[in-house]
Structures are given as C-alpha cells and as structure tokens.
Design a protein around this motif. Structure first.
Motif, PDB file in Angstrom:
ATOM      1  N   ALA A  78      30.211 -33.450  18.799  1.00  0.00           N
ATOM      2  CA  ALA A  78      29.316 -32.732  17.890  1.00  0.00           C
ATOM      3  C   ALA A  78      29.518 -31.222  17.963  1.00  0.00           C
ATOM      4  O   ALA A  78      29.365 -30.518  16.963  1.00  0.00           O
ATOM      5  N   ALA A  79      29.871 -30.708  19.133  1.00  0.00           N
ATOM      6  CA  ALA A  79      29.931 -29.257  19.322  1.00  0.00           C
ATOM      7  C   ALA A  79      31.231 -28.637  18.837  1.00  0.00           C
ATOM      8  O   ALA A  79      31.251 -27.476  18.403  1.00  0.00           O
ATOM      9  N   LEU A  80      32.324 -29.384  18.913  1.00  0.00           N
ATOM     10  CA  LEU A  80      33.631 -28.829  18.559  1.00  0.00           C
ATOM     11  C   LEU A  80      33.840 -28.826  17.046  1.00  0.00           C
ATOM     12  O   LEU A  80      33.375 -29.729  16.338  1.00  0.00           O
ATOM     13  N   SER A  81      34.557 -27.819  16.564  1.00  0.00           N
ATOM     14  CA  SER A  81      34.872 -27.734  15.137  1.00  0.00           C
ATOM     15  C   SER A  81      35.673 -28.953  14.700  1.00  0.00           C
ATOM     16  O   SER A  81      36.605 -29.386  15.376  1.00  0.00           O
ATOM     17  N   LEU A  87      44.980 -33.870  20.128  1.00  0.00           N
ATOM     18  CA  LEU A  87      46.124 -34.684  20.519  1.00  0.00           C
ATOM     19  C   LEU A  87      45.607 -35.874  21.295  1.00  0.00           C
ATOM     20  O   LEU A  87      44.746 -35.736  22.175  1.00  0.00           O
ATOM     21  N   CYS A  88      46.126 -37.072  21.001  1.00  0.00           N
ATOM     22  CA  CYS A  88      45.587 -38.270  21.628  1.00  0.00           C
ATOM     23  C   CYS A  88      46.655 -39.334  21.782  1.00  0.00           C
ATOM     24  O   CYS A  88      47.758 -39.227  21.249  1.00  0.00           O
ATOM     25  N   GLN A  89      46.307 -40.393  22.487  1.00  0.00           N
ATOM     26  CA  GLN A  89      47.205 -41.531  22.647  1.00  0.00           C
ATOM     27  C   GLN A  89      47.118 -42.435  21.409  1.00  0.00           C
ATOM     28  O   GLN A  89      46.160 -42.352  20.630  1.00  0.00           O
ATOM     29  N   PRO A  90      48.130 -43.295  21.207  1.00  0.00           N
ATOM     30  CA  PRO A  90      48.073 -44.233  20.085  1.00  0.00           C
ATOM     31  C   PRO A  90      46.809 -45.094  20.128  1.00  0.00           C
ATOM     32  O   PRO A  90      46.276 -45.393  21.192  1.00  0.00           O
ATOM     33  N   GLU A  91      46.316 -45.429  18.965  1.00  0.00           N
ATOM     34  CA  GLU A  91      45.156 -46.298  18.763  1.00  0.00           C
ATOM     35  C   GLU A  91      43.828 -45.577  18.930  1.00  0.00           C
ATOM     36  O   GLU A  91      42.780 -46.148  18.604  1.00  0.00           O
ATOM     37  N   ASP A  92      43.826 -44.331  19.405  1.00  0.00           N
ATOM     38  CA  ASP A  92      42.577 -43.583  19.501  1.00  0.00           C
ATOM     39  C   ASP A  92      42.342 -42.701  18.277  1.00  0.00           C
ATOM     40  O   ASP A  92      41.238 -42.200  18.075  1.00  0.00           O
ATOM     41  N   ASP A  93      43.364 -42.502  17.463  1.00  0.00           N
ATOM     42  CA  ASP A  93      43.245 -41.555  16.359  1.00  0.00           C
ATOM     43  C   ASP A  93      42.223 -41.988  15.317  1.00  0.00           C
ATOM     44  O   ASP A  93      41.494 -41.155  14.767  1.00  0.00           O
ATOM     45  N   SER A  98      37.324 -40.899  12.458  1.00  0.00           N
ATOM     46  CA  SER A  98      36.072 -41.413  11.907  1.00  0.00           C
ATOM     47  C   SER A  98      34.881 -40.546  12.280  1.00  0.00           C
ATOM     48  O   SER A  98      33.840 -40.600  11.620  1.00  0.00           O
ATOM     49  N   ALA A  99      35.043 -39.738  13.336  1.00  0.00           N
ATOM     50  CA  ALA A  99      33.982 -38.805  13.733  1.00  0.00           C
ATOM     51  C   ALA A  99      34.067 -37.506  12.945  1.00  0.00           C
ATOM     52  O   ALA A  99      33.291 -36.574  13.200  1.00  0.00           O
ATOM     53  N   GLY A 100      35.014 -37.417  11.995  1.00  0.00           N
ATOM     54  CA  GLY A 100      35.091 -36.270  11.111  1.00  0.00           C
ATOM     55  C   GLY A 100      36.172 -35.261  11.428  1.00  0.00           C
ATOM     56  O   GLY A 100      36.317 -34.259  10.711  1.00  0.00           O
ATOM     57  N   PHE A 101      36.963 -35.506  12.465  1.00  0.00           N
ATOM     58  CA  PHE A 101      38.016 -34.562  12.832  1.00  0.00           C
ATOM     59  C   PHE A 101      39.211 -34.746  11.889  1.00  0.00           C
ATOM     60  O   PHE A 101      39.637 -35.870  11.609  1.00  0.00           O
ATOM     61  N   THR A 102      39.751 -33.620  11.423  1.00  0.00           N
ATOM     62  CA  THR A 102      40.716 -33.661  10.332  1.00  0.00           C
ATOM     63  C   THR A 102      42.143 -33.313  10.747  1.00  0.00           C
ATOM     64  O   THR A 102      43.045 -33.349   9.899  1.00  0.00           O
TER      65      THR A 102
END
Length: 266
Positions: A78-81, A87-93, A98-102
């Motif tokens: 909620a706090a981060l823009s 950057l993430c591992q496969p399957e977490d993207d 879905s939380a709104g990160f673009t």
C-alpha cells in the motif's frame, strides 16, 4: 556497496549508484498474528521498524525473493508507488500486478537494471512435505563493475542449490536468513546455526551477513544464540550479525559496520 538491515529480511541496498529495497515488511509491531503451527503465541512483528517508514519509500527498484507476508506485506504494497519497478521470481508477477503495480519484471535467469546484473538462484524453503508446501523461493546475485559480488540467499536452508550458487558466482558477500524458522513439527525452513557453519566451511572466501532474526515468532535462533555459538566454534570472524538499522559497507579490504544512534553494535 552499502547494505542496511532494516528489519527481518528487509534490506536497503546501495549497489553502485542504484538503490534497491529488498523484501519489504513494514507492518507495525504486533499488528499480525503468530505464524500458524508455531510453538509460541507472540504477535508479529516482534519489534518496530528502526526508522520512519518514509525513509524506505523511494528506491530505484524493489526486489522480492518470494511473496510470504514476512517478506512482502500489505503495508508495503500500500505504501510504495504503484509505478516503482519490481523484480521478482517467476509466477509471482501476476500477484504483484494484481495489486496495481505496473512495472514488474520477472527474473528467469538474469536481468540488467541500471548497469547492475541481477541473476536468480534457487533454494529450498525446508525439507520434505513442509518444504514442498512452502513453495518456490529464490535468491539473487548482484554484480557490477567496481562492486563486490553480493549473494542474497533468501529463505533457504543449506542445500545443493546454495552450494551451486556459491560455486558459480563465488560471492564476496553472502546474506543468509539465519533465524532457524520452523513450525511445531518438522525441520527448520531457513538456515540455523549449523547451516551457517556449513556455509562458512564450504565457502571461506565469502563474508556472511546473517539476518532474519528476532522479528518473527517462529524464528527460534536469536542473534545472541547465533553469535555465541559461532564464537564457540571459532568462526564468528567470518560472520557479521547486524542489528536492525545497522549499515554494512564494503570495500576491497573488509566489511565496516556503522551503528545508528541509539543502537548497539555487538
């Protein structure tokens, strides 16, 4: 390179001129229930953040080793823009998007970000059925001209995947989650004292930084436990155990620990 332990596995990393926020967990002290099937009823996190949350909200990128809530919680999301690169591992993207990160980038093997090469490694978040249920976890290796090679091992026990990462990259610095997290039954799901000992014996060339202690109720190895046992085994000199808020800086000769006002360095 400067690496500040914020709390638990949350790290603020200055690598060259790039600032990374790793595994942010920003919940207030006691805001969350105990980990299920653990051996005590202490609410999480056990301790507050060492500084104001605002201090950590403008990195160049966020790196997530996995999405367990002690590494990526609702407060951080909620706090981060929503436009901040993640950057993430496969399957977490999909979950992050879905939380709104673009601006979500999957690290399948290796990516480059602002001149920093970031390579993903594997681990084992426990053994047997529990390890399977804990799901996929990743570590990450940072490399850049003029900087030490840094290996963030992530939520893993000592295993062949960690050995492979050490053999492949021969990191100057290795960050391990050393709280010996475990449930009421089964083996530890993160490194404990024996695992840290095994890593130092296997890779005596790397400086180990031990984190992920004294914050979550099922992490049963404390900083004091780890420090005392490693000292008894004669290997404490290879391991740094920072307090929350402490910054370790690295040059060609050694690791230096800078202690924030009001905190002790032991």
């Amino acid at each position: 390179m400067k690496l500040q332990l914020v709390r638990n596995a949350t790290i603020w990393l200055q690598y060259g001129s790039v600032h990374f926020l790793i595994d942010p967990m920003f919940s207030d002290v006691g805001a969350n229930p105990p980990i299920i099937n653990s051996t005590n009823d202490r609410r999480n996190p056990l301790v507050p953040l060492p500084f104001s949350l605002d201090r950590y909200l403008a990195p160049d990128a966020v790196l997530l080793t996995h999405l367990h809530p002690d590494h990526w919680d609702d407060v951080a999301a909620a706090a981060l823009s929503k436009s901040i690169p993640i950057l993430c591992q496969p399957e977490d993207d999909a979950s992050i998007s879905s939380a709104g990160f673009t601006s979500v980038t999957v690290v399948n093997t290796t990516v480059k970000f602002k001149g920093v090469t970031i390579s993903r490694t594997r681990g084992q978040h426990g053994t047997g059925d529990i390890g399977e249920l804990m799901g996929r976890v990743s570590g990450f290796v940072f490399q850049a001209d003029g900087e030490p090679t840094l290996y963030i091992a992530g939520d893993t026990i000592w295993c062949d995947e960690v050995k492979q990462a050490l053999d492949t990259y021969r990191p100057d610095v290795t960050v391990v989650n050393a709280g010996g997290a475990r449930f009421a039954v089964g083996d530890p799901i993160t490194m404990d004292t024996d695992d840290v000992d095994s890593l130092t014996q296997y890779a005596p060339y790397t400086k180990v930084i031990a984190v992920h202690m004294d914050t979550i109720n099922h992490c049963l190895v404390t900083r004091t436990d780890l420090r005392n046992e490693l000292e008894a085994r004669g290997i404490l000199g290879q391991v740094n155990i920072p307090e929350d808020g402490e910054t370790c800086s690295w040059d060609s000769m050694s690791v230096h620990v800078n202690t924030p006002e009001g905190l002790s360095c032991k």
